[in-house]
Write a protein that holds these residues in place. Structure first.
Motif, short mmCIF file in Angstrom:
data_model
loop_
_atom_site.label_atom_id
_atom_site.label_comp_id
_atom_site.label_asym_id
_atom_site.label_seq_id
_atom_site.Cartn_x
_atom_site.Cartn_y
_atom_site.Cartn_z
N ARG A 1 0.84 -1.21 0.00
CA ARG A 1 0.00 0.00 0.00
C ARG A 1 0.87 1.26 0.00
NH1 ARG A 1 -5.09 -1.31 0.39
NH2 ARG A 1 -5.69 -3.15 1.59
N ARG B 1 -10.48 7.52 -8.65
CA ARG B 1 -9.46 6.88 -9.48
C ARG B 1 -9.16 7.73 -10.72
NH1 ARG B 1 -12.04 1.94 -8.52
NH2 ARG B 1 -13.07 2.00 -10.55
N ARG B 2 -10.21 8.22 -11.35
CA ARG B 2 -10.01 9.04 -12.56
C ARG B 2 -9.15 10.26 -12.23
NH1 ARG B 2 -15.35 7.63 -13.76
NH2 ARG B 2 -16.24 9.49 -12.82
N HIS B 3 -9.45 10.89 -11.09
CA HIS B 3 -8.66 12.07 -10.70
C HIS B 3 -7.21 11.68 -10.43
CE1 HIS B 3 -11.58 15.47 -9.99
NE2 HIS B 3 -12.36 14.49 -10.39
N PHE C 1 -4.75 5.78 -20.52
CA PHE C 1 -5.61 5.97 -19.34
C PHE C 1 -5.98 4.62 -18.72
CE2 PHE C 1 -9.72 6.28 -17.29
CZ PHE C 1 -9.58 7.42 -16.49
N ASP C 2 -6.34 3.67 -19.57
CA ASP C 2 -6.79 2.36 -19.07
C ASP C 2 -5.67 1.62 -18.34
OD1 ASP C 2 -9.24 2.92 -20.12
OD2 ASP C 2 -8.90 1.85 -21.99
N GLU D 1 -5.29 3.33 -15.02
CA GLU D 1 -6.47 3.12 -14.17
C GLU D 1 -6.54 1.67 -13.66
OE1 GLU D 1 -10.40 2.94 -15.48
OE2 GLU D 1 -11.19 3.83 -13.65
N TYR D 2 -6.08 0.74 -14.49
CA TYR D 2 -6.05 -0.66 -14.06
C TYR D 2 -5.17 -0.81 -12.81
CZ TYR D 2 -4.61 -5.58 -14.13
OH TYR D 2 -4.31 -6.86 -13.78
N VAL D 3 -4.00 -0.15 -12.84
CA VAL D 3 -3.11 -0.23 -11.67
C VAL D 3 -3.76 0.50 -10.48
CG1 VAL D 3 -0.79 0.25 -10.79
CG2 VAL D 3 -1.09 -0.40 -13.18
N VAL E 1 -6.85 0.49 -9.80
CA VAL E 1 -7.77 -0.51 -9.22
C VAL E 1 -6.99 -1.48 -8.35
CG1 VAL E 1 -9.29 -2.46 -9.76
CG2 VAL E 1 -9.51 -0.32 -11.04
N LEU E 2 -5.85 -1.98 -8.89
CA LEU E 2 -5.04 -2.92 -8.13
C LEU E 2 -4.52 -2.29 -6.84
CD1 LEU E 2 -2.90 -4.60 -10.96
CD2 LEU E 2 -4.96 -5.49 -9.89
N LYS E 3 -4.26 -0.98 -6.89
CA LYS E 3 -3.74 -0.29 -5.70
C LYS E 3 -4.86 0.14 -4.76
CE LYS E 3 0.75 1.55 -7.00
NZ LYS E 3 1.60 2.74 -7.10
N GLN F 1 2.18 5.08 -13.30
CA GLN F 1 1.51 4.09 -12.45
C GLN F 1 2.24 3.92 -11.12
OE1 GLN F 1 2.62 0.95 -11.49
NE2 GLN F 1 4.51 1.01 -12.67
N ALA G 1 -14.67 5.30 -8.45
CA ALA G 1 -14.29 5.45 -9.86
C ALA G 1 -13.87 6.89 -10.15
CB ALA G 1 -15.45 5.04 -10.76
N ARG G 2 -14.58 7.84 -9.55
CA ARG G 2 -14.25 9.25 -9.76
C ARG G 2 -12.90 9.57 -9.11
NH1 ARG G 2 -15.36 13.59 -6.73
NH2 ARG G 2 -15.30 15.59 -7.78
#
Lengths: 234, 297
Positions: free
Chosen positions: B88, B129-131, B106-107, B110-112, B114-116, B165, B126-127
């Protein structure tokens, strides 16, 4: 009337708006999964599954088409043999292609995150199994035999995928799938040769056996989950 | 070690390692590495096969050590719950970023995210994460390439995606395996700025073949054959070759290292001959002096 504005707040809001506008829309598959109720993080994990590529879907379709063409309505029970033999192998290969440094370019990056390796493996295995099962179900409905028997691949698919995931804690994913698949084919052929029923492996006894394999496989994978959190460098 | 002995989050990570050993393919990649690091930028220098990548992988907890002890913020990566907590706090850029060519920038990030677990506990993960994704892509100068597929990017840009990432979640331990590889001079300056900006609140460890990168770090660690042969500030590394660096015009005899320079002279490292024209050593001189064996006569 006078208004006071906080420039920092305006800046923050403006940035939030531009981020929403600039973020690319998720792909078709991801949007579909979200419409089906999957949370955004899970849908992202599913679409990032390396096995779920167009080439895999094509291979899936072709292999099942072969199984379907091999069916013969003139020979009761014998007609489904090839379909039922091949069907569980399809998701098994998909699971092997869904995890590990050979399949996933971002494997090492993913390992260094707090996401549990086992959770990632199981999410991806479930994704592969889910897509495969939906596809195989459609194919099975086209089989000339009774639909109930045509779905005899379902529990063996779970068993074989679970066994593959468990074997992945001992060896590389592709080898694990090869070992599990080979044992499956041998088992089915031996059961067929042992009696009169060509579908002996898919009777209640066979189904229960594969259900046990599925449970045992999961238990082994959970017990040895550390192996999914580390890089397999020997 | 239990979670109760963990240092609280925030601030630069502390790394304590004693006698780290790791065997790979039958050879000892790390042969008893000792480390005590907290804060600042550390550059790991060493020849190919010295163990730089293995060391970073062990610190990133993706490789288990065979022997010795390793604590990161008081957490033992050998224990599952501790390992997750370390992860973490971690940002990791491996040598091979591993980008699928057909995936958008972006994907990938963003995938990482999610993993983090970025956005965990918020009302709209989700918002959040996007930021977070936009923030790190801004930092590495790829804000205008978010919708591009990674296959369309240059090697340097791909490296920056990898860096982005790694920066997700403001890690207190940033491990970068050859971050400057493939970067052009402008990109390298940007990388230095990003790293310098983090040196107050994170422990940054980067491996490199470039002594330029070492010169801008707080400490340099030289690995040779899986052993740490030097840890200290860049100036101290240069000082190891003090009085052992000279220039001569004739072909040198047995020395630790020598190379022909553009002006036709030889720069030599080792025990200088009588009357040698000694020169002030650079970091590169110090590094080459340490990693080169003494000549056999």
């Amino acid at each position: 009337m006078s208004y006071t504005t906080d420039p920092a707040r305006i800046e923050r809001n403006w940035r939030a708006i531009t981020i929403e506008l600039d973020s690319p829309r998720p792909g078709r598959l991801e949007r579909m999964l979200q419409r089906l109720g999957l949370p955004t993080d899970v849908s992202r994990l599913v679409v990032a599954t390396p096995a779920l590529r167009r080439s895999w879907f094509v291979a899936l379709g072709l292999s099942m088409l072969i199984g379907l063409l091999a069916t013969d309505a003139a020979k009761p029970r014998d007609d489904l043999f090839v379909l039922l033999l091949i069907a569980p192998l399809v998701p098994t290969l998909g699971v092997a292609m869904a995890y590990g440094s050979n399949a996933d370019p971002a494997h090492e990056v993913g390992l260094a995150t707090p996401m549990s390796g086992l959770r990632l493996v199981l999410t991806r295995a479930a994704a592969v199994l889910g897509f495969s099962a939906a596809f195989l179900a459609l194919i099975s409905l086209l089989a000339p035999s009774a639909p109930a028997m045509a779905f005899g691949w379902l529990i063996p698919s779970f068993g074989l995928c679970s066994a593959t995931v468990a074997a992945m804690t001992f060896m590389a994913p592709r080898r694990a799938a090869t070992v599990a698949g080979t044992l499956w084919v041998l088992g089915v052929l031996i059961a067929r040769g042992a009696g009169d029923d060509p579908l002996a492996a898919f009777t209640v006894v066979g189904q229960v056996l594969m259900a046990v394999v599925a449970v045992v496989g999961l238990v082994v994978a959970v017990q040895r989950r550390d192996r999914f959190d580390l890089l397999a460098v020997r | 070690m239990s979670m109760s002995q963990a240092r609280p989050r925030g601030g630069a990570a502390q790394i304590l390692a004693f006698g780290l050993r790791k065997r790979l393919d039958g050879t000892e990649a790390l042969s008893g590495v000792d480390l005590a690091l907290e804060g600042g930028v550390v550059t790991v220098l060493g020849p190919n096969g010295a163990g730089k990548t293995t060391l970073l992988r062990c610190l990133a907890t993706v490789l288990a050590i065979d022997d010795g002890s390793l604590l990161i913020d008081g957490l033992d990566p050998g224990h599952e719950s501790d390992r997750i907590e370390i992860r973490r706090r971690l940002g990791y850029l491996p040598q091979d970023v591993g980008l699928a060519e057909s995936v958008r920038v972006f994907d990938v990030v963003e995938y990482v995210a999610v993993l983090k677990d970025i956005g965990r506990g918020s009302a709209d993960p989700a918002r959040v994460r996007r930021h977070a994704v936009h923030d790190v892509l801004d930092q590495v100068g790829l804000a205008d390439r978010v919708a591009d597929k990674t296959g369309e990017l240059s090697g340097g840009m791909k490296r920056r995606v990898g860096l982005a990432q790694a920066l997700l979640g403001s890690p207190s331990l940033l491990l970068l395996d050859e971050p400057a590889a493939g970067l052009d001079p402008d990109e390298r300056l940007r990388l230095r700025s990003i790293i310098a900006e983090r040196r107050q609140r994170a422990t940054v460890i980067q491996s490199s073949h470039l002594t330029d990168e070492a010169a801008t770090s707080d400490r340099v660690l030289v690995l040779v054959d899986g052993r740490v042969v030097f840890v200290g500030p860049p100036a101290a590394l240069a000082a190891t070759a003090e009085g052992r660096t000279w220039v001569q015009h004739e072909t040198p005899g047995p020395v630790r290292a020598s190379w022909l320079q553009a002006d036709g002279s030889y720069r030599c490292l080792g025990t200088p001959p009588a009357g040698a024209q000694l020169v002030a050593p650079t970091i590169e001189d110090g590094y080459l002096f340490l990693r080169s064996p003494a000549p056999t006569h």
